[in-house]
Design an enzyme around this catalytic site. Structure first.
Site, PDB file in Angstrom:
ATOM      1  N   SER A   7     143.532  21.291  47.211  1.00  0.00           N
ATOM      2  CA  SER A   7     142.842  20.065  48.090  1.00  0.00           C
ATOM      3  C   SER A   7     143.872  18.989  47.695  1.00  0.00           C
ATOM      4  O   SER A   7     144.031  18.495  46.836  1.00  0.00           O
ATOM      5  CB  SER A   7     141.561  19.857  47.737  1.00  0.00           C
ATOM      6  N   ASN A   9     141.644  16.403  49.662  1.00  0.00           N
ATOM      7  CA  ASN A   9     140.598  15.323  49.922  1.00  0.00           C
ATOM      8  C   ASN A   9     140.335  14.449  48.943  1.00  0.00           C
ATOM      9  O   ASN A   9     139.870  15.064  47.572  1.00  0.00           O
ATOM     10  CB  ASN A   9     139.412  16.288  50.222  1.00  0.00           C
ATOM     11  N   LYS A  12     136.698  15.195  47.174  1.00  0.00           N
ATOM     12  CA  LYS A  12     136.547  16.382  46.452  1.00  0.00           C
ATOM     13  C   LYS A  12     137.301  15.846  45.225  1.00  0.00           C
ATOM     14  O   LYS A  12     136.844  16.559  43.900  1.00  0.00           O
ATOM     15  CB  LYS A  12     137.222  17.444  47.347  1.00  0.00           C
ATOM     16  N   ASP A  68     135.167  25.847  50.202  1.00  0.00           N
ATOM     17  CA  ASP A  68     134.790  25.549  51.468  1.00  0.00           C
ATOM     18  C   ASP A  68     133.424  25.031  51.289  1.00  0.00           C
ATOM     19  O   ASP A  68     132.401  25.580  50.693  1.00  0.00           O
ATOM     20  CB  ASP A  68     134.923  26.542  52.403  1.00  0.00           C
ATOM     21  N   SER A  69     133.103  23.830  51.950  1.00  0.00           N
ATOM     22  CA  SER A  69     131.804  23.213  51.837  1.00  0.00           C
ATOM     23  C   SER A  69     131.201  23.051  53.148  1.00  0.00           C
ATOM     24  O   SER A  69     131.776  22.608  54.123  1.00  0.00           O
ATOM     25  CB  SER A  69     131.862  21.934  50.783  1.00  0.00           C
ATOM     26  N   TYR A 158     129.072  13.591  55.025  1.00  0.00           N
ATOM     27  CA  TYR A 158     127.591  13.228  55.447  1.00  0.00           C
ATOM     28  C   TYR A 158     126.909  12.687  54.494  1.00  0.00           C
ATOM     29  O   TYR A 158     125.423  12.447  54.698  1.00  0.00           O
ATOM     30  CB  TYR A 158     126.893  14.659  56.053  1.00  0.00           C
ATOM     31  N   ASP A 159     127.404  12.067  53.316  1.00  0.00           N
ATOM     32  CA  ASP A 159     126.465  11.641  52.286  1.00  0.00           C
ATOM     33  C   ASP A 159     125.714  10.600  52.561  1.00  0.00           C
ATOM     34  O   ASP A 159     124.497  10.690  52.058  1.00  0.00           O
ATOM     35  CB  ASP A 159     127.612  11.221  51.126  1.00  0.00           C
ATOM     36  N   LYS A 179     125.600  11.880  40.748  1.00  0.00           N
ATOM     37  CA  LYS A 179     125.667  12.945  41.779  1.00  0.00           C
ATOM     38  C   LYS A 179     126.228  14.373  41.104  1.00  0.00           C
ATOM     39  O   LYS A 179     125.690  15.360  41.547  1.00  0.00           O
ATOM     40  CB  LYS A 179     126.783  12.448  42.655  1.00  0.00           C
ATOM     41  N   ARG A 185     128.914  20.727  44.741  1.00  0.00           N
ATOM     42  CA  ARG A 185     130.242  21.027  44.172  1.00  0.00           C
ATOM     43  C   ARG A 185     130.088  21.096  42.950  1.00  0.00           C
ATOM     44  O   ARG A 185     130.762  21.796  42.138  1.00  0.00           O
ATOM     45  CB  ARG A 185     131.108  19.989  44.736  1.00  0.00           C
TER      46      ARG A 185
END
Length: 200
Positions: A7, A9, A12, A68-69, A158-159, A179, A185
């Protein structure tokens, strides 16, 4: 022990780095130069498996993780789900802004005619593979609800709209350490460490 994560991202990577006390997690070397596989599976687990197998072949004898989330909203029958990152594109939403902004706008439009509250969950599936073979699969979820207006600036995706009643905050209002103690995650990663065969 070092695990590679397939990843780039930044959100992430930050999440995994915050929870990885027992192991070192680092992006797969040369990831940006590897053509990404088509994430064409109908489920989060299917895509996680596909990516882990694919990318592990680019790092012989190393363990490669892929996730994948998705956000699953009850009132939308589990959507956007596996299509969470492409939700606005799927609905051909002609709006300006970043992908996150467009996806959130699409979500709010989909829920605008449905009375709230809107229960939802974040769902993460992590897969670990080595030399093209799956070693372990783990799931993690966290329950919440979707707010009509955003709150907080610390999250991504979307957090800002994902509200946690027990915390009385959205995911985007939480510091990263808090978090990761209960996020989808973090839970998936903790479960994956338990599921990996020993010795590695």
């Amino acid at each position: 022990m070092t695990l590679y994560i397939a990843s780039t991202n930044p959100g992430k990577l930050r999440d995994f780095a915050a929870v990885s006390h027992e192991v070192s997690i680092t992006p797969l070397p040369g990831l940006k130069k590897i053509p990404a596989p088509d994430e064409d599976q109908p489920t989060l687990e299917g895509n996680a498996r596909l990516k882990a197998i694919f990318y592990s072949r680019h790092a012989p004898n190393h363990i490669v993780l892929a996730d994948d989330s998705g956000l699953e909203v009850d009132a939308l029958h589990g959507d956007p789900g596996v299509r969470s990152a492409r939700y606005a594109d799927d609905h051909h939403l002609p709006a300006p802004g970043t992908p996150d902004e467009r996806n959130n706008l699409c979500l709010q439009q989909a829920l605008s005619q449905i009375p709230g509250p809107h229960p939802a969950r974040y769902h993460c599936v992590l897969a670990a593979a080595r030399n093209g073979e799956i070693l372990a699969i783990a799931h993690g979820t966290v329950e919440g609800e979707i707010l009509p207006t955003p709150r907080g600036t610390e999250g991504f995706g979307y957090d800002p709209f994902f509200y946690l009643p027990d915390q009385k905050k959205t995911m985007a209002e939480l510091d990263i350490a808090t978090k990761l103690t209960f996020s989808h995650r973090g839970r998936a990663f903790a479960a994956l460490l338990q599921a990996l065969p020993q010795p590695l």
